[in-house]
Design a protein around this motif. Structure first.
Motif, mmCIF file in Angstrom:
data_model
loop_
_atom_site.group_PDB
_atom_site.id
_atom_site.type_symbol
_atom_site.label_atom_id
_atom_site.label_comp_id
_atom_site.label_asym_id
_atom_site.label_seq_id
_atom_site.Cartn_x
_atom_site.Cartn_y
_atom_site.Cartn_z
ATOM 1 N N CYS A 336 -5.587 -29.192 2.706
ATOM 2 C CA CYS A 336 -4.764 -28.997 1.803
ATOM 3 C C CYS A 336 -4.826 -27.527 1.417
ATOM 4 N N GLN A 337 -5.689 -26.653 1.922
ATOM 5 C CA GLN A 337 -6.038 -25.330 1.688
ATOM 6 C C GLN A 337 -5.224 -24.590 2.797
ATOM 7 N N CYS A 338 -4.520 -25.282 3.720
ATOM 8 C CA CYS A 338 -3.908 -24.510 4.726
ATOM 9 C C CYS A 338 -2.357 -24.227 4.496
ATOM 10 N N LEU A 351 -8.762 -44.306 7.181
ATOM 11 C CA LEU A 351 -8.524 -43.723 5.634
ATOM 12 C C LEU A 351 -8.330 -44.766 4.918
ATOM 13 N N LYS A 352 -8.710 -44.757 3.471
ATOM 14 C CA LYS A 352 -8.466 -45.405 2.519
ATOM 15 C C LYS A 352 -7.502 -44.873 1.514
ATOM 16 N N LEU A 353 -7.763 -43.438 1.264
ATOM 17 C CA LEU A 353 -6.916 -42.725 0.213
ATOM 18 C C LEU A 353 -6.342 -41.690 1.000
ATOM 19 N N ILE A 354 -5.285 -41.061 0.183
ATOM 20 C CA ILE A 354 -4.655 -40.002 0.715
ATOM 21 C C ILE A 354 -4.868 -38.960 -0.533
ATOM 22 N N PRO A 355 -5.371 -37.604 -0.666
ATOM 23 C CA PRO A 355 -5.762 -37.242 -1.903
ATOM 24 C C PRO A 355 -4.284 -36.531 -2.422
ATOM 25 N N VAL A 356 -4.231 -36.130 -3.761
ATOM 26 C CA VAL A 356 -3.162 -35.616 -4.320
ATOM 27 C C VAL A 356 -2.624 -34.692 -3.906
ATOM 28 N N GLU A 357 -3.587 -33.750 -3.472
ATOM 29 C CA GLU A 357 -3.473 -32.352 -3.093
ATOM 30 C C GLU A 357 -2.400 -32.383 -1.921
ATOM 31 N N PRO A 378 -0.234 -41.322 -2.992
ATOM 32 C CA PRO A 378 -0.280 -40.651 -4.132
ATOM 33 C C PRO A 378 1.051 -40.379 -4.575
ATOM 34 N N ALA A 379 1.276 -40.163 -5.897
ATOM 35 C CA ALA A 379 2.590 -39.940 -6.524
ATOM 36 C C ALA A 379 3.160 -38.716 -6.125
#
Length: 494
Positions: A336-338, A351-357, A378-379
């Motif tokens: 998410c920082q790229c 994977l169980k979650l995808i981060p909001v970022e 994530p929304a």
């Protein structure tokens, strides 16, 4: 006696054959004499050609109008390979060898570069330039070899020996000269690469894929102009420490091997923009790779990775990150920082979650998270705005899963809309990535793993103000999206 025979034959020829008065006899005699003279001339010419075969080769060169249509003494049939349709690939206008009958290659003298090196000369020199004739098998004894100029060799820049079923490189191909810019030895049965390859100082593209090579020679470090190196589909277990001098390398493919690590000198490949490491034995992404500031594509699929380092976020030019089938359990937050990232492929993981970022990566165009364990997204992730989005083969929640949906749907916390002092302290500490976890109080260390990100304002927080699960239509189904808010103000704005 000889003079008598000569006079007798002269009288017979003059009086009885050529001047006998019989027209038919004279005609036959002239025809026989002409045929005899013609045969004698051709016999002399054939003997001369056998004695000087070099003239035949030179005549053959003059007939060749293509700069790539001649490779001397290969004993091979070859044609120019031109694609039927225009392409931008790597294999245009190459010499295509259909059969290779011998391994000897004529190369320039390494000392004068004007004459061809004599066969079997251990110093790869001509007769005049041999470094030590006493130690050379061919020059230590008197020989009648002539110095043959090699002006024709300067026009050959690309050689393709792919799919020729050869088990070793043609002898002395490494001394062919600095004019060679492309060498393709792919799809053969090569077990090793000769050290003489390091003499091809002008080589820019080198293809060795689909062979049986176990090690690469250290002399590859001499190819300072090399831009593309492909050694995929071999049996390589480790890479030599040669990358310090290969500063021009732009494309490196070592996929489908048995490599588990890379040497420290890899970080000096400052122009590398494509690195293919898939189908190897990596357990993590080496930190040296995260120092390649110009890297644009990284493929590490089909490796068993324990984690992805946070330093991966320093790859500011990274456009494609491919890590399918890597047994990853968490989404790499460093991606998410790229800022230049356009393609993410994390299919077939755990994977169980995808981060909001992820939803805030501005240039993201392609996302593949198929075949994972995702129950919701994530929304912040606007999947309808992506050019390619594959979320198939995931156990997403449905509206019929009442108990699970209600568990994710929560109202405001009891203390009201004002965060507690502990919540404010937590947000201040973990808002940046520069904190040292070991220096934090124990109570904060225990709760850092529970941090969340507000889908509205992006603030890192601990206690939810409100979370809700809602469904949006995607393709022919409804996909659940989770929103989590940190304050009443965010709830109003959302």
């Amino acid at each position: 006696m000889a003079s008598f025979c000569y006079q007798y034959l002269s009288i017979v020829a003059n009086d009885f054959i050529f001047f006998s008065g019989d027209v038919q006899t004279t005609t036959i005699a002239v025809a026989i004499a002409s045929s005899l003279c013609y045969s004698i001339v051709w016999a002399i010419y054939y003997v001369v050609r056998l004695a000087h075969p070099q003239h035949q080769r030179e005549n053959g060169r003059r007939k060749s109008a293509s700069p790539l249509a001649y490779l001397p003494n290969m004993g091979a049939k070859f044609t120019i390979k031109r694609p039927k349709t225009p392409t931008t690939g790597l294999y245009q206008d190459l010499i295509r060898f259909e059969t290779v009958l011998c391994n000897q290659v004529e190369v320039p003298c390494v000392r004068c570069s004007k004459n061809l090196a004599d066969p079997q000369c251990r110093f790869v020199t001509c007769k005049l330039c041999c470094f030590c004739p006493e130690a050379c098998d061919i020059h230590k004894r008197p020989c009648d070899l002539e110095c043959r100029p090699c002006d024709h060799l300067s026009v050959i820049t690309e050689i393709n020996l792919s799919e020729c079923q050869i088990s070793q490189c043609p002898e002395r191909i490494g001394y062919f000269g600095s004019q060679l810019s492309l060498l393709n030895l792919s799809s053969n049965d090569l077990g090793e690469v000769p050290e003489e390859i390091g003499c091809l100082r002008g080589l820019k593209e080198f293809y060795l894929q689909k062979n049986s090579i176990k090690t690469l020679p250290a002399t590859l470090g001499s190819l300072t102009n090399l831009q593309i190196l492909t050694v995929s589909s071999n049996k390589i277990t480790s890479l030599p420490d040669i990358w310090l001098s290969l500063s021009s390398l732009q494309h490196l493919d070592v996929s489908h091997n048995e490599i588990s690590g890379v040497p420290d000198s890899v970080r000096h490949l400052r122009h590398l923009h494509t690195l293919l490491l898939q189908h190897n034995k990596f357990t993590s992404i080496p930190d040296k790779i995260c120092q390649l500031k110009e890297l644009q594509k990284l493929d590490i699929s089909d490796n068993c990775l324990d984690s992805v380092p946070n330093s991966l976020g320093g790859l500011l030019r990274l456009r494609e990150f491919l890590a399918s089938s890597c047994n990853l359990a968490t989404f790499p937050m460093s991606l998410c920082q790229c800022p230049s990232l356009r393609t993410i492929n994390l299919s077939n993981n755990r994977l169980k979650l995808i981060p909001v970022e992820v939803g805030r990566v501005g240039n993201l165009k392609e996302l593949n998270v198929s075949s994972n364990c995702l129950q919701y997204l994530p929304a912040t992730l606007h999947i309808n705005q992506l050019h390619v989005c594959d979320i198939s083969e995931n156990p997403f929640l449905t509206e019929a899963d009442n108990s699970d949906v209600q568990l994710l749907t929560q109202g405001p916390y009891d203390t009201g809309s004002v965060p507690t002092l502990f919540e404010l302290a937590f947000r201040t500490v973990v808002s940046g990535d520069s904190y040292d976890l070991t220096t934090l109080p124990l109570i904060l260390q225990e709760t850092v793993g529970e941090k969340k990100t507000c889908t509205s304002c992006g603030v890192v927080f601990l206690n939810l103000y409100r979370s809700s699960l809602h469904f949006r239509q995607f393709a022919h189904s409804y996909v659940p999206f989770l929103s989590q808010l940190c304050s009443a103000a965010c709830a109003v704005n959302s």
